[in-house]
Design an enzyme around this catalytic site. Structure first.
Site, PDB file in Angstrom:
ATOM      1  N   ASN A 124       9.636   2.759  -1.778  1.00 56.33           N
ATOM      2  CA  ASN A 124       8.412   2.735  -2.594  1.00 56.33           C
ATOM      3  C   ASN A 124       8.665   2.044  -3.936  1.00 56.33           C
ATOM      4  O   ASN A 124       8.023   2.346  -4.930  1.00 56.33           O
ATOM      5  CB  ASN A 124       7.892   4.158  -2.802  1.00 56.33           C
ATOM      6  CG  ASN A 124       6.470   4.182  -3.358  1.00 56.33           C
ATOM      7  OD1 ASN A 124       5.647   3.333  -3.013  1.00 56.33           O
ATOM      8  ND2 ASN A 124       6.179   5.130  -4.231  1.00 56.33           N
ATOM      9  N   ARG A 165       8.277  -0.728  -6.710  1.00 57.32           N
ATOM     10  CA  ARG A 165       6.994  -1.368  -7.037  1.00 57.32           C
ATOM     11  C   ARG A 165       7.171  -2.466  -8.070  1.00 57.32           C
ATOM     12  O   ARG A 165       8.050  -2.402  -8.914  1.00 57.32           O
ATOM     13  CB  ARG A 165       6.035  -0.316  -7.623  1.00 57.32           C
ATOM     14  CG  ARG A 165       5.688   0.817  -6.681  1.00 57.32           C
ATOM     15  CD  ARG A 165       4.376   0.575  -5.984  1.00 57.32           C
ATOM     16  NE  ARG A 165       4.149   1.511  -4.891  1.00 57.32           N
ATOM     17  CZ  ARG A 165       3.035   1.539  -4.169  1.00 57.32           C
ATOM     18  NH1 ARG A 165       2.044   0.713  -4.439  1.00 57.32           N
ATOM     19  NH2 ARG A 165       2.904   2.383  -3.166  1.00 57.32           N
ATOM     20  N   ARG A 168      -1.786   2.463  10.194  1.00 60.43           N
ATOM     21  CA  ARG A 168      -0.666   2.142  11.089  1.00 60.43           C
ATOM     22  C   ARG A 168      -0.821   2.938  12.368  1.00 60.43           C
ATOM     23  O   ARG A 168      -0.565   4.124  12.402  1.00 60.43           O
ATOM     24  CB  ARG A 168       0.659   2.507  10.420  1.00 60.43           C
ATOM     25  CG  ARG A 168       0.990   1.644   9.246  1.00 60.43           C
ATOM     26  CD  ARG A 168       2.215   2.162   8.506  1.00 60.43           C
ATOM     27  NE  ARG A 168       2.534   1.263   7.419  1.00 60.43           N
ATOM     28  CZ  ARG A 168       3.416   0.272   7.494  1.00 60.43           C
ATOM     29  NH1 ARG A 168       4.138   0.110   8.588  1.00 60.43           N
ATOM     30  NH2 ARG A 168       3.615  -0.533   6.471  1.00 60.43           N
ATOM     31  N   SER A 222      -2.253   4.201   1.569  1.00 54.54           N
ATOM     32  CA  SER A 222      -1.105   3.662   0.839  1.00 54.54           C
ATOM     33  C   SER A 222      -0.060   3.147   1.816  1.00 54.54           C
ATOM     34  O   SER A 222       0.218   3.779   2.823  1.00 54.54           O
ATOM     35  CB  SER A 222      -0.469   4.757  -0.019  1.00 54.54           C
ATOM     36  OG  SER A 222      -1.368   5.167  -1.001  1.00 54.54           O
ATOM     37  N   ASP A 253      -6.189  -2.914  -4.905  1.00 52.43           N
ATOM     38  CA  ASP A 253      -5.994  -1.480  -4.648  1.00 52.43           C
ATOM     39  C   ASP A 253      -7.258  -0.636  -4.805  1.00 52.43           C
ATOM     40  O   ASP A 253      -7.420   0.339  -4.102  1.00 52.43           O
ATOM     41  CB  ASP A 253      -4.903  -0.942  -5.581  1.00 52.43           C
ATOM     42  CG  ASP A 253      -4.341   0.405  -5.122  1.00 52.43           C
ATOM     43  OD1 ASP A 253      -3.871   0.492  -3.975  1.00 52.43           O
ATOM     44  OD2 ASP A 253      -4.390   1.371  -5.905  1.00 52.43           O
ATOM     45  N   ARG A 266       4.154   9.523  -5.452  1.00 46.13           N
ATOM     46  CA  ARG A 266       3.110  10.502  -5.747  1.00 46.13           C
ATOM     47  C   ARG A 266       3.400  11.817  -5.027  1.00 46.13           C
ATOM     48  O   ARG A 266       4.003  11.823  -3.963  1.00 46.13           O
ATOM     49  CB  ARG A 266       1.747   9.996  -5.269  1.00 46.13           C
ATOM     50  CG  ARG A 266       1.101   8.968  -6.177  1.00 46.13           C
ATOM     51  CD  ARG A 266      -0.274   8.585  -5.681  1.00 46.13           C
ATOM     52  NE  ARG A 266      -0.214   7.908  -4.397  1.00 46.13           N
ATOM     53  CZ  ARG A 266      -0.469   8.449  -3.228  1.00 46.13           C
ATOM     54  NH1 ARG A 266      -0.859   9.724  -3.143  1.00 46.13           N
ATOM     55  NH2 ARG A 266      -0.371   7.760  -2.115  1.00 46.13           N
ATOM     56  N   LYS A 298      -2.921  -3.386   1.947  1.00 47.28           N
ATOM     57  CA  LYS A 298      -3.972  -3.935   1.089  1.00 47.28           C
ATOM     58  C   LYS A 298      -3.441  -5.067   0.196  1.00 47.28           C
ATOM     59  O   LYS A 298      -4.035  -6.143   0.142  1.00 47.28           O
ATOM     60  CB  LYS A 298      -4.577  -2.843   0.180  1.00 47.28           C
ATOM     61  CG  LYS A 298      -5.374  -1.798   0.921  1.00 47.28           C
ATOM     62  CD  LYS A 298      -5.911  -0.738  -0.027  1.00 47.28           C
ATOM     63  CE  LYS A 298      -4.823  -0.007  -0.774  1.00 47.28           C
ATOM     64  NZ  LYS A 298      -3.842   0.691   0.056  1.00 47.28           N
TER      65      LYS A 298
HETATM   66  P1  GTP Z   1      -0.496   0.888  -1.732  1.00 46.62           P
HETATM   67  O1  GTP Z   1      -0.223  -0.114  -2.806  1.00 46.62           O
HETATM   68  O2  GTP Z   1       0.510   2.015  -1.685  1.00 46.62           O
HETATM   69  O3  GTP Z   1      -1.888   1.433  -1.755  1.00 46.62           O
HETATM   70  O4  GTP Z   1      -0.257   0.155  -0.313  1.00 46.62           O
HETATM   71  P2  GTP Z   1      -0.854  -1.231   0.255  1.00 46.62           P
HETATM   72  O5  GTP Z   1      -1.986  -0.909   1.174  1.00 46.62           O
HETATM   73  O6  GTP Z   1      -1.125  -2.209  -0.820  1.00 46.62           O
HETATM   74  O7  GTP Z   1       0.356  -1.743   1.170  1.00 46.62           O
HETATM   75  P3  GTP Z   1       1.152  -3.126   1.088  1.00 46.62           P
HETATM   76  O8  GTP Z   1       0.279  -4.322   1.217  1.00 46.62           O
HETATM   77  O9  GTP Z   1       2.054  -3.102  -0.083  1.00 46.62           O
HETATM   78  O10 GTP Z   1       2.017  -3.051   2.448  1.00 46.62           O
HETATM   79  C1  GTP Z   1       2.843  -1.970   2.720  1.00 46.62           C
HETATM   80  C2  GTP Z   1       3.829  -2.308   3.778  1.00 46.62           C
HETATM   81  O11 GTP Z   1       3.173  -2.762   4.947  1.00 46.62           O
HETATM   82  C3  GTP Z   1       4.822  -3.389   3.384  1.00 46.62           C
HETATM   83  O12 GTP Z   1       6.112  -2.970   3.740  1.00 46.62           O
HETATM   84  C4  GTP Z   1       4.406  -4.575   4.193  1.00 46.62           C
HETATM   85  O13 GTP Z   1       5.491  -5.369   4.529  1.00 46.62           O
HETATM   86  C5  GTP Z   1       3.753  -3.958   5.418  1.00 46.62           C
HETATM   87  N1  GTP Z   1       2.687  -4.838   5.939  1.00 46.62           N
HETATM   88  C6  GTP Z   1       1.643  -5.324   5.256  1.00 46.62           C
HETATM   89  N2  GTP Z   1       0.864  -6.123   6.035  1.00 46.62           N
HETATM   90  C7  GTP Z   1       1.448  -6.124   7.258  1.00 46.62           C
HETATM   91  C8  GTP Z   1       1.132  -6.753   8.502  1.00 46.62           C
HETATM   92  O14 GTP Z   1       0.150  -7.478   8.652  1.00 46.62           O
HETATM   93  N3  GTP Z   1       1.969  -6.503   9.542  1.00 46.62           N
HETATM   94  C9  GTP Z   1       3.056  -5.705   9.415  1.00 46.62           C
HETATM   95  N4  GTP Z   1       3.824  -5.527  10.484  1.00 46.62           N
HETATM   96  N5  GTP Z   1       3.403  -5.101   8.258  1.00 46.62           N
HETATM   97  C10 GTP Z   1       2.616  -5.303   7.196  1.00 46.62           C
HETATM   98 MN    MN Z   2      -0.844  -2.069  -2.910  1.00 47.79          MN
HETATM   99 MN    MN Z   3      -2.846   2.397  -3.466  1.00 47.05          MN
END
Ligand code: GTP
Ligand code: MN
Ligand code: MN
Length: 626
Positions: free
Chosen positions: A405, A407, A438, A289, A314, A89, A293
């Site tokens: 990124n 998907r 984070r 993002s 999401d 994006r 999630k």
């Molecule tokens: P969008 O789809 O872009 O809105 O992001 P999202 O919030 O769905 O993020 P997603 O769950 O795909 O996680 C993004 C990144 O964070 C990935 O690389 C995961 O491996 C990392 N991640 C997710 N949960 C954890 C966690 O509990 N601990 C750690 N260390 N990394 C995590």
């Molecule tokens: Mn997601």
């Molecule tokens: Mn999202």
């Protein structure tokens, strides 16, 4: 001779319709199609129905063009490669247009553009669109995609029609939204959200295009005409910029409609958590993002007897029911999740979903027809690997095999742990809202807010390290991201916070608001303090206890919020540094307070809601007393 199906376009004449029957289009849809055909001049029109035949046709077409390849190890699965210039994006080119500027942006003392909901005047938008859309589909097919956000024909669902010249968008929208002729019936004589999308490369095109993925990054624009319920997107085929039902309709447009109508459209996963006794709790989780999630929604809990089921990964549309409870529903039909890093250890759920009828974008592939990305390298058993750029790739190569990124797009219904109420138009009653970003330093693993308004304050002050989900990518700087919604709030940030605060009313059962941080690092070694992923169930367990009557364990009060006592968090079998995970330091909070105050001043200025001002000074008092 056979009479050819056509749409008669004023000032242009007949334009051939190669699929679908224009006579079945509602009058306003036909008018919309004809007007935009005049503007964009496609060679023909294709009315989509969302069927598997249509999927196969798009797949054949994209395969012939070199954009797509079949992944033979699964059924009806494909890999797509975009141009390396079109992978995320682009917030700086995303605009919201309203007649009055103050509907969209807060008044700021300086002239810099807002970080949240960038306003563009209707006059300037007209100029920008005039410089791009006329004749932009020359030599291309214009697809007419009727889709619904939310179950088709339901009270709170949104009917939409997207015009696009991208067969990739047709292929993936079929997964992500409910594409069906039934949407046309649901529209009837009524209105609908108008989405206009072009990759911005009319034919014949003289430029050489990587993977034959047409895009025009220098002319990119994603614009929302709020009053007219129109979305215009030009120059990108990447999902976040081109699947307009998702961030554009279901978040930016929906959030501004929600403001007017008393509901919320949020960047949140919705999950059901069932404990070993069989008691179920629904939780909504808002995160920026790339912060977890989808991982949370697909989690395989590390504690025995616990179960997590997916409602949405999401987006959540939430409104209070007559019973005073907050109901959340998922307006989407599929998941567009981050592929890279999903492994059996981290996110086994994602892998179980990817068995049939899915599309991965900008991942790598193996010579035996499987997807591959960071974290799955050990599964390579002698196969050759082609990376996301289409080049041969070997274990140990410097560049990662997939884009950060990259998907996957897959139907929610194809996920084994889907909740039976996932497509309920009413949604599920939410007991807790979790926020988190984070935060490598200073912020505890989990915090409970003191009250609704304190929770809104914590959420508004949310910060996170930047991720690859938007351009410019991955600097590791901390960025403010209120409610994880910075790129998606569709209206004035001050009004948005007031709207959130106004949710609290007598007779309503307000969910408790928590803040989590899976990403805290040891201040010396820099290593993650928390194992995350499936182990996050331990934090959810405490959150659920804190929301279930008769179970409330006692809490410790800190200046930041309530913290769990060590004995109330199930940590058995884990080696973690509880003290470091929950340390709350005066100096850190002082800096945090000052920085948050500056941010609100810059983004809200005089429109800071009074209650947020009070939360700031109460936070200050608590820090002073530390
Ligand atoms: P969008 O789809 O872009 O809105 O992001 P999202 O919030 O769905 O993020 P997603 O769950 O795909 O996680 C993004 C990144 O964070 C990935 O690389 C995961 O491996 C990392 N991640 C997710 N949960 C954890 C966690 O509990 N601990 C750690 N260390 N990394 C995590
Ligand atoms: Mn997601
Ligand atoms: Mn999202």
């Amino acid at each position: 001779a056979l009479a050819q199906t056509v749409i008669l376009v004023d000032g242009l004449g007949p334009v051939p319709v190669v699929k679908g029957d224009p006579k079945l289009l509602p009058r306003k849809v036909l008018q919309f199609v004809a007007q935009k055909a005049f503007l964009m001049r496609p060679r023909a029109i294709y009315i989509c129905d969302g069927s598997i035949y249509e999927r196969d046709e798009m797949a054949r077409k994209l395969t012939a063009q070199g954009v797509l390849k079949k992944l033979g190890a699964y059924s009806d699965a494909y890999i797509a490669r975009t141009s390396p210039e079109d992978t995320a994006r682009v917030e700086a080119r995303t605009f919201v247009t309203t007649k009055s500027k103050k509907v969209t942006e807060t008044k700021k003392p300086d002239k810099g553009s807002s970080e949240i909901a960038r306003w563009m005047s209707p006059e300037q938008l007209s100029d920008e669109l005039d410089a791009r859309f006329p004749f932009c589909m020359r030599g291309r097919m214009m697809y007419v995609l009727p889709f619904s956000m939310g179950p088709i024909g339901c009270q709170f669902s949104k009917n939409c029609v997207q015009l696009t010249d991208s067969p990739y968008v047709v292929l993936v929208t079929r997964i992500m939204a409910r594409v069906s002729p039934a949407v046309l019936d649901a529209i009837g004589d009524g209105d609908f959200v108008k989405c206009i999308h072009s990759v911005g490369v009319p034919r014949p095109s003289v430029v050489k295009i990587p993977h034959n993925w047409p895009c025009a990054p220098s002319k990119l624009i994603i614009a929302h005409r709020m009053e007219k319920k129109e979305i215009w997107s030009f120059g990108s085929g990447y999902g976040g910029n081109s699947l307009l039902g998702k961030k554009c309709v279901a978040l930016r447009l929906a959030s501004s409609m929600g403001k007017a109508e008393g509901w919320l459209a949020e960047h949140m996963a919705i999950i059901s958590v069932t404990n070993p006794k069989g008691e179920e709790t629904f939780i909504a989780a808002g995160m920026p993002s790339g912060c977890g999630k989808t991982n949370l929604a697909l989690m395989k809990p590390a504690l025995p007897g616990w179960k997590i089921q997916l409602i949405g990964d999401d987006i959540a549309w939430m409104r209070f029911g007559k019973d005073g409870k907050l109901y959340a529903m998922n307006p989407e039909n599929g998941m567009f999740g981050i592929a890279a890093g999903s492994t059996d250890r981290t996110n086994p759920g994602a892998l179980t979903a990817l068995k049939r009828d899915f599309v991965v974008t900008n991942t790598a592939e193996t010579s035996d027809g499987r997807y591959l990305w960071q974290g799955l390298e050990d599964e390579i058993k002698g196969q050759e690997v082609t990376d996301w750029k289409g080049k041969a790739w070997k274990k140990g190569s410097k560049a990662p095999p997939a884009h950060a990124n990259s998907r996957f797009a897959v139907h929610c219904a194809d996920y084994p742990n889907i909740h039976p109420l996932w497509d309920s138009p009413k949604g599920v009653p939410i007991s807790a809202i979790i926020y988190g970003g984070r935060r490598p330093a200073g912020i505890p693993l989990v915090t409970e807010s003191f009250s609704w308004s304190h929770g809104v304050f914590l959420a508004a002050a949310l910060k996170s390290e930047a991720t690859a989900a938007s351009v410019p990518a991955a600097t590791s700087d901390l960025q403010h991201d209120p409610m994880g919604m910075r790129p998606f709030i569709g209206y004035n940030f001050g009004d948005y916070l007031k709207h959130w605060l106004s949710m609290e009313k007598p007779g309503r059962r307000m969910p408790k608001i928590f803040h989590v941080n899976w990403y805290r690092c040891h201040p010396v070694t820099g290593e993650l303090l928390w194992p995350g992923f499936g182990e996050n169930i331990r934090v959810l367990e405490w959150i659920i206890k804190r929301t279930t009557k008769g179970q409330y364990p006692a809490v410790l009060k800190s200046a930041y919020g309530y913290l769990p006592r060590q004995e109330d968090l199930s940590l058995c079998g884990l080696q973690v540094d509880f003290k470091e995970l929950f340390k709350v330091e005066k100096k850190f909070l002082e800096t945090e307070l000052k920085e948050t105050r500056d941010y609100f001043r810059a983004q809200l200025y005089k429109e800071t809601p009074a209650r947020i001002g009070i939360e700031l000074s109460e936070f200050e008092d608590r820090i002073t007393r530390m």
